[in-house]
Design a protein around this motif. Structure first.
Motif, PDB file in Angstrom:
ATOM      1  N   PHE A  60      42.659  23.137 -88.575  1.00  0.00           N
ATOM      2  CA  PHE A  60      42.893  22.267 -89.729  1.00  0.00           C
ATOM      3  C   PHE A  60      44.314  22.455 -90.267  1.00  0.00           C
ATOM      4  CE2 PHE A  60      42.837  21.765 -94.416  1.00  0.00           C
ATOM      5  CZ  PHE A  60      42.598  20.397 -94.475  1.00  0.00           C
ATOM      6  N   VAL A  61      44.754  23.707 -90.388  1.00  0.00           N
ATOM      7  CA  VAL A  61      46.110  24.006 -90.857  1.00  0.00           C
ATOM      8  C   VAL A  61      47.145  23.432 -89.892  1.00  0.00           C
ATOM      9  CG1 VAL A  61      47.779  25.862 -91.306  1.00  0.00           C
ATOM     10  CG2 VAL A  61      45.437  26.058 -92.163  1.00  0.00           C
ATOM     11  N   LEU A  62      46.871  23.507 -88.592  1.00  0.00           N
ATOM     12  CA  LEU A  62      47.770  22.938 -87.577  1.00  0.00           C
ATOM     13  C   LEU A  62      47.931  21.434 -87.793  1.00  0.00           C
ATOM     14  CD1 LEU A  62      49.388  23.189 -84.899  1.00  0.00           C
ATOM     15  CD2 LEU A  62      47.227  22.851 -83.691  1.00  0.00           C
ATOM     16  N   LEU A  63      46.820  20.735 -88.004  1.00  0.00           N
ATOM     17  CA  LEU A  63      46.874  19.290 -88.242  1.00  0.00           C
ATOM     18  C   LEU A  63      47.613  18.977 -89.541  1.00  0.00           C
ATOM     19  CD1 LEU A  63      43.240  18.283 -87.178  1.00  0.00           C
ATOM     20  CD2 LEU A  63      45.370  17.884 -85.910  1.00  0.00           C
ATOM     21  N   MET A  64      47.387  19.800 -90.577  1.00  0.00           N
ATOM     22  CA  MET A  64      48.078  19.613 -91.852  1.00  0.00           C
ATOM     23  C   MET A  64      49.588  19.765 -91.685  1.00  0.00           C
ATOM     24  SD  MET A  64      46.529  18.864 -94.719  1.00  0.00           S
ATOM     25  CE  MET A  64      47.689  19.567 -95.888  1.00  0.00           C
ATOM     26  N   ALA A  65      50.009  20.750 -90.893  1.00  0.00           N
ATOM     27  CA  ALA A  65      51.438  20.981 -90.659  1.00  0.00           C
ATOM     28  C   ALA A  65      52.071  19.781 -89.972  1.00  0.00           C
ATOM     29  CB  ALA A  65      51.626  22.242 -89.802  1.00  0.00           C
ATOM     30  N   ILE A  66      51.379  19.242 -88.958  1.00  0.00           N
ATOM     31  CA  ILE A  66      51.879  18.060 -88.247  1.00  0.00           C
ATOM     32  C   ILE A  66      51.958  16.867 -89.197  1.00  0.00           C
ATOM     33  CG2 ILE A  66      51.364  16.400 -86.404  1.00  0.00           C
ATOM     34  CD1 ILE A  66      50.026  18.777 -84.905  1.00  0.00           C
ATOM     35  N   TYR A  67      50.935  16.714 -90.051  1.00  0.00           N
ATOM     36  CA  TYR A  67      50.916  15.626 -91.035  1.00  0.00           C
ATOM     37  C   TYR A  67      52.113  15.721 -91.982  1.00  0.00           C
ATOM     38  CZ  TYR A  67      49.646  13.180 -95.343  1.00  0.00           C
ATOM     39  OH  TYR A  67      49.663  12.389 -96.458  1.00  0.00           O
ATOM     40  N   ILE A  68      52.398  16.932 -92.482  1.00  0.00           N
ATOM     41  CA  ILE A  68      53.519  17.121 -93.416  1.00  0.00           C
ATOM     42  C   ILE A  68      54.840  16.755 -92.761  1.00  0.00           C
ATOM     43  CG2 ILE A  68      54.875  18.852 -94.680  1.00  0.00           C
ATOM     44  CD1 ILE A  68      52.211  20.291 -95.266  1.00  0.00           C
ATOM     45  N   ILE A  69      55.046  17.203 -91.506  1.00  0.00           N
ATOM     46  CA  ILE A  69      56.305  16.919 -90.791  1.00  0.00           C
ATOM     47  C   ILE A  69      56.467  15.399 -90.622  1.00  0.00           C
ATOM     48  CG2 ILE A  69      57.499  17.137 -88.573  1.00  0.00           C
ATOM     49  CD1 ILE A  69      56.262  19.969 -88.376  1.00  0.00           C
ATOM     50  N   ILE A  70      55.395  14.723 -90.165  1.00  0.00           N
ATOM     51  CA  ILE A  70      55.469  13.269 -89.975  1.00  0.00           C
ATOM     52  C   ILE A  70      55.722  12.558 -91.293  1.00  0.00           C
ATOM     53  CG2 ILE A  70      54.122  11.218 -89.332  1.00  0.00           C
ATOM     54  CD1 ILE A  70      52.689  12.983 -87.247  1.00  0.00           C
ATOM     55  N   LYS A  71      54.994  12.969 -92.335  1.00  0.00           N
ATOM     56  CA  LYS A  71      55.122  12.318 -93.647  1.00  0.00           C
ATOM     57  C   LYS A  71      56.535  12.482 -94.221  1.00  0.00           C
ATOM     58  CE  LYS A  71      53.033  12.123 -98.266  1.00  0.00           C
ATOM     59  NZ  LYS A  71      52.797  10.667 -98.246  1.00  0.00           N
ATOM     60  N   GLU A  72      57.102  13.681 -94.094  1.00  0.00           N
ATOM     61  CA  GLU A  72      58.424  13.941 -94.652  1.00  0.00           C
ATOM     62  C   GLU A  72      59.526  13.184 -93.904  1.00  0.00           C
ATOM     63  OE1 GLU A  72      59.180  15.443 -97.470  1.00  0.00           O
ATOM     64  OE2 GLU A  72      57.048  15.810 -97.842  1.00  0.00           O
ATOM     65  N   PHE A  73      59.383  13.044 -92.580  1.00  0.00           N
ATOM     66  CA  PHE A  73      60.423  12.371 -91.804  1.00  0.00           C
ATOM     67  C   PHE A  73      60.253  10.855 -91.738  1.00  0.00           C
ATOM     68  CE2 PHE A  73      61.339  16.637 -89.981  1.00  0.00           C
ATOM     69  CZ  PHE A  73      62.698  16.661 -90.269  1.00  0.00           C
ATOM     70  N   THR A  74      59.095  10.368 -92.232  1.00  0.00           N
ATOM     71  CA  THR A  74      58.917   8.913 -92.305  1.00  0.00           C
ATOM     72  C   THR A  74      58.862   8.470 -93.761  1.00  0.00           C
ATOM     73  OG1 THR A  74      56.497   9.189 -92.189  1.00  0.00           O
ATOM     74  CG2 THR A  74      57.683   8.794 -90.121  1.00  0.00           C
ATOM     75  N   HIS A  75      59.286   9.375 -94.659  1.00  0.00           N
ATOM     76  CA  HIS A  75      59.231   9.146 -96.106  1.00  0.00           C
ATOM     77  C   HIS A  75      60.147   7.984 -96.473  1.00  0.00           C
ATOM     78  CE1 HIS A  75      58.494   9.898-100.183  1.00  0.00           C
ATOM     79  NE2 HIS A  75      59.471  10.738-100.449  1.00  0.00           N
TER      80      HIS A  75
END
Length: 266
Positions: A251-266
């Motif tokens: 779950f933490v792994l998926l959250m980390a990937i989500y944060i990276i994608i969200k921040e770079f597509t912000h």
């Protein structure tokens, strides 16, 4: 706004439950809950996270002290450089980071984005640590000479890293205590909570001196998280913590990937 606040406090409860169930890892969710559910500025979120993590760890540490599981000598040697590093990071380094880190053409990477991406990278490391789940059974250990210089250096490095992202850093501290201090796993986990409590709360003092704190909100959030810890400890009687830890790691792994994608597509 009310819905997001309710979601944020549910997140606080979940953080506590995870901490109570598996003894660590839940604090890695604190910053994402503050930032994405409660819309707290990332710099402020990392500060608030230090307080929540510190108080929660202190609750766990007190329980472990009562059980005689804490190695105070190792905790002191590790904590001193760690809390010095966290305090310096929160008081001087984080405020000194420029609002714009760098620009590539029209794309600009801000301080807030940089902190969240760095936090996501720390989450990735934590997730791999939990997924591997190499908690071996404690075995009797012969008396060894502790490598205090390396413990001191490791403490300082952990303090710097966790000072930036506001995490507890148990996934970094526990392996260090096992490998460098030669502590059995149970003692390493128990001792790490005391170290996390000391370094997080002293590091938070650096934030008090540089930013305004919404104490009513922070204390209520922390109280809900602590309530979650007691629920988690109770649930631990019925749930296999080791299996849960691996699942939470994914779950933490998926959250980390989500944060990276969200921040770079912000």
């Amino acid at each position: 706004m009310v819905i997001t606040e309710i979601a944020g406090y549910i997140g606080a409860l979940i953080i506590g439950i995870v901490l109570g169930l598996i003894g660590g890892g839940g604090s890695i969710l604190t910053v994402p809950v503050f930032v994405y559910l409660l819309y707290v500025n990332p710099v402020t979120a990392t500060a608030y996270s230090l307080f929540v993590v510190g108080v929660s760890a202190l609750v766990g540490a007190i329980r472990n002290i009562q059980k005689g599981l804490v190695d105070f000598k190792t905790a002191i040697v590790f904590s001193i450089p760690a809390f010095i590093a966290v305090y310096i990071t929160r008081k001087f380094i984080v405020p000194a980071i420029p609002d714009t880190l760098f620009s590539l053409g029209e794309y600009t990477v801000s301080k807030n984005t940089g902190i969240m991406v760095f936090f996501a990278l720390i989450m990735l490391i934590a997730s791999f640590s939990m997924i591997r789940n190499n908690n071996k059974e404690d075995k009797p250990r012969q008396a060894v000479k502790l490598n205090f210089p390396l413990i001191f250096i490791e403490g300082f490095i952990v303090g710097l890293l966790t000072g930036v992202v506001g995490a507890g850093g148990g996934f970094l501290i526990i392996p260090a205590l096992v490998l460098l201090a030669k502590l059995p796993m149970k003692k390493a986990v128990a001792t790490s909570l005391l170290i996390i409590a000391i370094k997080s709360l002293i590091g938070f003092i650096g934030d008090i001196e540089t930013m305004s704190i919404e104490w009513n909100f922070l204390l209520s959030f922390t109280a809900v998280s602590i309530a979650g810890i007691f629920i988690g400890v109770w649930l631990n009687k019925f749930i296999d913590g080791s299996k849960l830890k691996k699942g939470f790691g994914w779950f933490v792994l998926l959250m980390a990937i989500y944060i990276i994608i969200k921040e770079f597509t912000h």
